[in-house]
Design an enzyme around this catalytic site. Structure first.
Site, PDB file in Angstrom:
ATOM      1  N   CYS A   1       0.821  -1.226   0.000  1.00  0.00           N
ATOM      2  CA  CYS A   1       0.000   0.000   0.000  1.00  0.00           C
ATOM      3  C   CYS A   1       0.850   1.269   0.000  1.00  0.00           C
ATOM      4  O   CYS A   1       0.335   2.354  -0.285  1.00  0.00           O
ATOM      5  CB  CYS A   1      -0.943   0.015   1.186  1.00  0.00           C
ATOM      6  SG  CYS A   1      -2.034  -1.405   1.239  1.00  0.00           S
TER       7      CYS A   1
ATOM      8  N   HIS B   1      -3.327   7.144   2.616  1.00  0.00           N
ATOM      9  CA  HIS B   1      -3.722   5.827   2.127  1.00  0.00           C
ATOM     10  C   HIS B   1      -5.147   5.540   2.613  1.00  0.00           C
ATOM     11  O   HIS B   1      -5.473   5.770   3.781  1.00  0.00           O
ATOM     12  CB  HIS B   1      -2.741   4.783   2.657  1.00  0.00           C
ATOM     13  CG  HIS B   1      -3.156   3.389   2.365  1.00  0.00           C
ATOM     14  ND1 HIS B   1      -3.642   3.000   1.140  1.00  0.00           N
ATOM     15  CD2 HIS B   1      -3.175   2.271   3.150  1.00  0.00           C
ATOM     16  CE1 HIS B   1      -3.940   1.722   1.175  1.00  0.00           C
ATOM     17  NE2 HIS B   1      -3.667   1.256   2.380  1.00  0.00           N
TER      18      HIS B   1
ATOM     19  N   ASN C   1      -9.944  -0.432   0.310  1.00  0.00           N
ATOM     20  CA  ASN C   1      -8.487  -0.306   0.233  1.00  0.00           C
ATOM     21  C   ASN C   1      -8.016  -0.828  -1.128  1.00  0.00           C
ATOM     22  O   ASN C   1      -8.149  -2.019  -1.407  1.00  0.00           O
ATOM     23  CB  ASN C   1      -7.880  -1.121   1.385  1.00  0.00           C
ATOM     24  CG  ASN C   1      -6.363  -1.043   1.439  1.00  0.00           C
ATOM     25  OD1 ASN C   1      -5.719  -0.593   0.494  1.00  0.00           O
ATOM     26  ND2 ASN C   1      -5.797  -1.486   2.546  1.00  0.00           N
TER      27      ASN C   1
HETATM   28  N1  ACO Z   1     -18.028  -8.806   9.760  1.00  0.00           N
HETATM   29  C1  ACO Z   1     -18.428  -9.031  11.012  1.00  0.00           C
HETATM   30  N2  ACO Z   1     -17.558  -9.319  12.014  1.00  0.00           N
HETATM   31  C2  ACO Z   1     -16.247  -9.371  11.689  1.00  0.00           C
HETATM   32  C3  ACO Z   1     -15.772  -9.126  10.383  1.00  0.00           C
HETATM   33  C4  ACO Z   1     -16.735  -8.849   9.394  1.00  0.00           C
HETATM   34  N3  ACO Z   1     -16.390  -8.597   8.124  1.00  0.00           N
HETATM   35  N4  ACO Z   1     -14.425  -9.235  10.381  1.00  0.00           N
HETATM   36  C5  ACO Z   1     -14.050  -9.514  11.641  1.00  0.00           C
HETATM   37  N5  ACO Z   1     -15.157  -9.600  12.438  1.00  0.00           N
HETATM   38  C6  ACO Z   1     -15.216  -9.864  13.871  1.00  0.00           C
HETATM   39  C7  ACO Z   1     -13.986 -10.555  14.385  1.00  0.00           C
HETATM   40  O1  ACO Z   1     -14.121 -11.948  14.215  1.00  0.00           O
HETATM   41  C8  ACO Z   1     -13.999 -10.143  15.849  1.00  0.00           C
HETATM   42  O2  ACO Z   1     -14.911 -10.986  16.537  1.00  0.00           O
HETATM   43  P1  ACO Z   1     -14.547 -11.525  18.010  1.00  0.00           P
HETATM   44  O3  ACO Z   1     -14.417 -10.280  18.849  1.00  0.00           O
HETATM   45  O4  ACO Z   1     -15.729 -12.380  18.333  1.00  0.00           O
HETATM   46  O5  ACO Z   1     -13.242 -12.250  17.855  1.00  0.00           O
HETATM   47  C9  ACO Z   1     -14.609  -8.768  15.843  1.00  0.00           C
HETATM   48  O6  ACO Z   1     -15.259  -8.631  14.573  1.00  0.00           O
HETATM   49  C10 ACO Z   1     -13.622  -7.626  16.030  1.00  0.00           C
HETATM   50  O7  ACO Z   1     -12.495  -7.829  15.205  1.00  0.00           O
HETATM   51  P2  ACO Z   1     -11.259  -6.821  15.250  1.00  0.00           P
HETATM   52  O8  ACO Z   1     -10.166  -7.388  14.434  1.00  0.00           O
HETATM   53  O9  ACO Z   1     -10.963  -6.418  16.655  1.00  0.00           O
HETATM   54  O10 ACO Z   1     -11.894  -5.522  14.535  1.00  0.00           O
HETATM   55  P3  ACO Z   1     -11.231  -4.100  14.385  1.00  0.00           P
HETATM   56  O11 ACO Z   1     -12.057  -3.103  15.074  1.00  0.00           O
HETATM   57  O12 ACO Z   1      -9.756  -4.126  14.675  1.00  0.00           O
HETATM   58  O13 ACO Z   1     -11.405  -3.854  12.812  1.00  0.00           O
HETATM   59  C11 ACO Z   1     -10.134  -4.002  10.776  1.00  0.00           C
HETATM   60  C12 ACO Z   1     -10.808  -4.767  11.923  1.00  0.00           C
HETATM   61  C13 ACO Z   1     -11.188  -3.246  10.021  1.00  0.00           C
HETATM   62  C14 ACO Z   1      -9.445  -5.016   9.875  1.00  0.00           C
HETATM   63  C15 ACO Z   1      -9.087  -3.017  11.338  1.00  0.00           C
HETATM   64  O14 ACO Z   1      -8.297  -3.673  12.290  1.00  0.00           O
HETATM   65  C16 ACO Z   1      -8.197  -2.400  10.277  1.00  0.00           C
HETATM   66  O15 ACO Z   1      -8.620  -1.601   9.468  1.00  0.00           O
HETATM   67  N6  ACO Z   1      -6.894  -2.711  10.281  1.00  0.00           N
HETATM   68  C17 ACO Z   1      -5.927  -2.059   9.397  1.00  0.00           C
HETATM   69  C18 ACO Z   1      -5.896  -2.627   8.010  1.00  0.00           C
HETATM   70  C19 ACO Z   1      -4.919  -1.817   7.164  1.00  0.00           C
HETATM   71  O16 ACO Z   1      -4.761  -0.638   7.350  1.00  0.00           O
HETATM   72  N7  ACO Z   1      -4.226  -2.388   6.237  1.00  0.00           N
HETATM   73  C20 ACO Z   1      -3.276  -1.521   5.490  1.00  0.00           C
HETATM   74  C21 ACO Z   1      -2.350  -2.211   4.774  1.00  0.00           C
HETATM   75  S1  ACO Z   1      -3.029  -3.446   3.738  1.00  0.00           S
HETATM   76  C22 ACO Z   1      -1.800  -3.836   2.575  1.00  0.00           C
HETATM   77  O17 ACO Z   1      -0.702  -3.374   2.608  1.00  0.00           O
HETATM   78  C23 ACO Z   1      -2.173  -4.823   1.521  1.00  0.00           C
END
Ligand code: ACO
Length: 338
Positions: free
Chosen positions: A118, A261, A291
């Site tokens: 990214c 980004h 993304n």
């Molecule tokens: N729908 C419903 N529930 C979901 C989903 C979904 N699509 N995905 C995960 N959950 C659940 C999980 O299983 C978890 O359940 P649990 O608490 O029972 O275990 C719960 O939701 C919370 O999951 P978290 O991982 O804590 O959610 P978070 O608030 O951290 O959001 C996210 C997740 C959106 C992925 C976030 O962490 C994020 O944006 N991370 C950064 C990603 C990024 O910036 N990437 C950049 C680089 S990518 C590259 O270089 C290719």
């Protein structure tokens, strides 16, 4: 105003997104998720998905054509082409070589890919500037960020497949020009390979070549520890922005815009909060595209320009973060392109 080496200017931008829209509601029929979960955790409402027969180079070409048109340049004017992508058409030849041929650029010019996930576009921008600084042979470099992430998503993994989309953005960077466009003032790039396992695709390279076993283990798909990446992304983007601003002697309050980004609106909000800047300075389109990795910064940049959101001259910052881990910021002096 700091200006390292040979002055360069972004004199044209373009972007392209495939026509198929995949809304959050559509995803609820594919994995166990809801529109509410996706919107509140990420800000994403829909994303574009390329057609089966559309590869990354096919997305790159219309974006590149639009950037060349804005710059008033034809294929014969381009002296090098760089494509930033983590989803090349194939492992080799480079997607840049395919784009060179598809666009009818001159045979013989350098063409290569940059893979910094990214952060690819910001890395590519510094590579393009390096070429222009290296030799007078280069006057106009075409830089494209293009991704078909839908091809490497695990459509059974709700924690990743809802986050990404396909698209492309492009610029033309020209040496030694005065006038409108983005003049590069300073750049900060960084990496942290110790955390390479946080976002990766395990198979398909030399470590785990394709085999029935790798296919069975779903190893040819993007894997991400989103929670960890979130924290590191905010920290790295803020620190990188602060370094580049300090290097150029520019205060955050002087910025006329920041193109971050587009991974998650909550990351953008956190970066704005740490830099003590209003969210209105951050044009974003994450709700429309998700993304798009290396395409995300140039796609948001081009849309902001064409929508008239960057109408003030002044310092403008591009910031990215991605797999590697990698991060980077480019500080521009921006003179609106009419
Ligand atoms: N729908 C419903 N529930 C979901 C989903 C979904 N699509 N995905 C995960 N959950 C659940 C999980 O299983 C978890 O359940 P649990 O608490 O029972 O275990 C719960 O939701 C919370 O999951 P978290 O991982 O804590 O959610 P978070 O608030 O951290 O959001 C996210 C997740 C959106 C992925 C976030 O962490 C994020 O944006 N991370 C950064 C990603 C990024 O910036 N990437 C950049 C680089 S990518 C590259 O270089 C290719």
């Amino acid at each position: 105003m700091v200006m390292d080496g040979v002055p360069t200017v972004i004199r044209g931008t373009g972007s392209y997104a495939p026509s198929r829209v995949l809304r959050n509601e559509d995803l609820t029929g594919i994995v166990d998720t809801t529109d509410e979960w996706i919107v509140t955790r990420t800000g994403i409402r829909e994303r574009r998905i390329a057609a089966e027969d559309e590869a990354t180079s096919d997305l790159a070409v219309p974006a590149a054509r639009a950037a060349m048109e804005m710059a008033g340049l034809g294929p014969e004017d381009i002296d090098a082409v760089i494509v930033c992508t983590l989803t090349p058409d194939m492992l080799f030849p480079s997607t840049a070589c395919l784009v060179q041929s598809l666009l009818g650029l001159r045979r013989g010019i350098p063409a290569f890919d940059v893979d910094a996930a990214c952060s690819g576009f910001v890395y590519g921008l510094e590579s393009a500037r390096g070429l222009l600084a290296a030799s007078r042979k280069y006057r106009n470099v075409l830089l494209v960020g293009a991704e078909k992430l839908s091809a490497i998503l695990d459509w059974t993994d709700r924690s990743t497949c809802v986050l990404f989309g396909d698209g492309a953005g492009a610029i033309v960077l020209t040496r030694g020009e005065e006038g409108p466009g983005g003049h590069i003032l300073a750049t900060d790039l960084g990496s942290d390979g110790v955390n390479s396992g946080l976002i990766h695709m395990p198979a398909g390279g030399s470590r785990v070549p394709a085999s029935p076993h790798s296919l069975e283990g779903r190893q040819h798909f993007l894997k991400m520890n989103g929670r960890e990446v979130f924290k590191l992304a905010v920290r790295a983007m803020v620190a990188s922005a602060e370094r580049v601003l300090e290097e150029a002697g520019v205060s955050p309050q002087d910025l006329v815009g920041i193109i971050p980004h587009q991974a998650n609106i909550r990351i953008i909000e956190s970066v704005a909060q740490y830099l003590k800047l209003p969210l209105t300075l951050f044009p974003n389109n994450v709700h429309l595209y998700g993304n798009t990795s290396a395409a995300s910064v140039p796609l948001a940049f081009d849309e902001a320009i064409r929508a008239g959101k960057l109408s003030q001259p002044g310092p403008l910052l591009l910031i990215a973060f991605g797999a590697g881990l990698t991060w980077g910021s480019t500080l521009l002096h921006w003179e609106p392109l009419s």
